[in-house]
Design a protein around this motif. Structure first.
Motif: not given
Length: 528
Positions: A202-225
């Motif tokens: 359900q979180q997969i975003r489909v755009e034209a011929t590609t599909a992807y999943l997004e990481a949270p925008e919060s900078d907190d997730y920078g700690w785990i790359f």
């Protein structure tokens, strides 16, 4: 130009990047060896000298031999001889040790068992999260630890159940939890697995011929790359392990296309992204590339055949060639034609690599770097005002000591920042054992020494550069100083001092290129 009968042809630049990335924290050295643990079939896809059997085994053994220098007693540090345990890197290293053992290597003991016990303790202590981890980041990290432990046949049933009832909110955490459930021999939880698969889809975003999943925008997730590329790779891997059905295959092909589109210069942005994508592509090949190809392929550039190859039977071997630019006329378009005859899918990769010797202007893309030189007298006392090194010529007498000061400014807090100060050929850093009062000029510099939080926490002095690292860089100005000596006489380019977030390298900056002249000692040329 590279041809192959497998999607792995797009990974040659990624593997090269893992081996050529210049820094050496534990995450980076671990990411470097992980492709070597994937087996001969995968390594056949890459024509790299490092993958010769003898060299490969030695690289893996050297990595395992180095792990004790990162051990803190209750986990692994990001840096050699560090005293701060990094929970996520501990889980990552533990997972790689499981991969090494599965590949037939004798993993170091009792270190591996100690790491297993330490990770289990961290997972069980749910409330004992590091202060700099948010609740969501800690939940993701604990999910990753559970997966790493499961790879060692250590399933913490109560913790898996607890997290399954309170699953992570991010794609990466959900992927770790799903893979944990799939890999454990404990009683299966089909309803939880089905729910996680649906959440990921359900979180997969489909755009034209590609599909992807997004990481949270919060900078907190920078700690785990975290990043969108890594989230897509993690999600793809988990879905392929859970349900490699026909409809998933269509999504997987779109996700592969998205990942390929996100490459720059043949590879992905960070060592974490490259290692994650290699794993995802390997799962894709295992799931869908079972049919044996039978075709011939050729490539023409400007009407001239530059590569031909016949592919028969299932193999990860590729055909590749490199063409120098001067082999073709300049000033006009050069059509590239790829053709295939027979049955099977042809994958190809074309990369254009260019170089420039032109001086660089200063760059500020979220990090501003400044560098000055200040002369020292024979007693180590500062002489005159500091001089900026960018877009100008600095002249020193041979044998002259100078204080080099780096200033790094960030408008906001950053994680995992590296500063690389490459020295010109006529300047050498002075060994830390330099025993004169010149060392006293460094006392006022903010080197971050003795602190883990907020500034430079790890430094490396090499023959041709000084490299600084900050796990967490607070907003504001940070300075670091060291002593160097003018040695070889001549005129030299002074390369820019560069800074970047190692796992988000689009945030970067560098000084302008300068010129250093080292004049004969006592000669007529004045220092300026």
């Amino acid at each position: 130009m590279t041809l192959a009968s497998t999607a792995l042809t797009g990974l040659d630049g990624a593997v090269e990047h893992l081996f050529e990335y210049p820094y050496g924290c534990l995450e980076q050295t671990t990411s470097r060896v992980r492709p070597l643990l994937a087996g001969d079939a995968l390594l056949d896809a890459f024509d790299l000298e490092a993958f010769e059997k003898k060299n490969r085994d030695q690289i893996v053994r050297d990595w395992m031999g180095s792990l004790s220098t990162f051990w803190t007693g209750d986990g692994f540090s990001l840096w050699e001889d560090g005293d701060h345990t990094n929970p996520y890197v501990t889980a990552y290293t533990l997972m790689a040790l499981a991969e090494a053992e599965a590949a037939g290597y004798d993993v170091p003991q009792p270190l591996t068992q100690n790491a297993i016990d330490a990770a289990a303790d961290m997972v069980r202590n749910r409330s004992d999260r590091p202060d700099y981890y948010s609740e969501d980041v800690w939940r993701d990290t604990r999910a990753f630890m559970l997966f790493a432990l499961a790879r060692h046949d250590r399933a913490l049933e109560s913790e898996i159940n607890w997290l399954a009832s309170r699953p992570p909110t991010s794609v990466e955490g959900q992927s770790h939890l799903l893979r944990t459930l799939l890999s454990t021999e404990q009683p299966k939880r089909p309803e939880v697995e089905t729910r996680l698969v649906e959440q990921l889809r359900q979180q997969i975003r489909v755009e034209a011929t590609t599909a992807y999943l997004e990481a949270p925008e919060s900078d907190d997730y920078g700690w785990i790359f975290s990043s969108d590329v890594r989230s897509t790779a993690f999600g793809l891997t988990a879905l392929l392990e859970a349900t490699p059905s026909g409809d998933v295959r269509q999504l997987a092909q779109r996700m592969i296309r998205y990942l390929m589109d996100r490459r720059q210069q043949g590879h992905w942005a960070s060592t974490q992204e490259n290692a994650a994508v290699v794993t995802a592509f390997q799962h894709y090949v295992d799931a869908y590339e079972q049919a044996a190809p039978d075709f011939s392929a050729s490539v023409e550039l400007a009407g001239k055949t530059i590569l031909e190859k016949t592919f028969q039977d299932r193999s990860l071997r590729t055909a590749a060639t490199t063409i120098e630019a001067d082999a073709f006329p300049t000033g006009r378009e050069l059509p590239l034609t790829v053709s295939r005859g027979g049955t099977g899918r042809l994958y190809y990769s074309a990369r254009l690599t260019t170089y420039t010797s032109a001086p660089q202007d200063a760059l500020d893309q979220g990090l501003r770097v400044e560098r000055t030189l200040q002369r020292l007298d024979d007693d180590g006392k500062a002489v005159g005002a500091p001089v900026s090194t960018g877009n100008k010529t600095v002249t020193l007498e041979s044998g002259r000591l100078v204080k080099v000061t780096l200033r790094l400014t960030s408008p906001t807090s950053r994680t995992y920042v590296a500063v690389d100060d490459a020295l010109p050929a006529g300047l050498e850093p002075v060994n830390e054992a330099f025993a004169t009062s010149a060392q006293g000029v460094l006392d006022e510099a903010d080197t971050g020494s003795g602190r883990w939080w907020g500034s430079f926490t790890h430094t490396e002095t090499q023959d041709d550069r000084v490299v600084l690292f900050a796990d967490q860089l607070r907003a504001g100005e940070h300075t670091y100083s060291y002593v160097a000596r003018a040695t070889t006489e001549g005129t030299f380019e002074h390369p820019p001092a560069e800074a970047e977030m190692m796992y988000r390298p689009e945030t970067r900056g560098h000084t302008a290129t300068g010129t250093l002249v080292v004049a004969p000692s006592g000669g007529p040329a004045a220092e300026r």
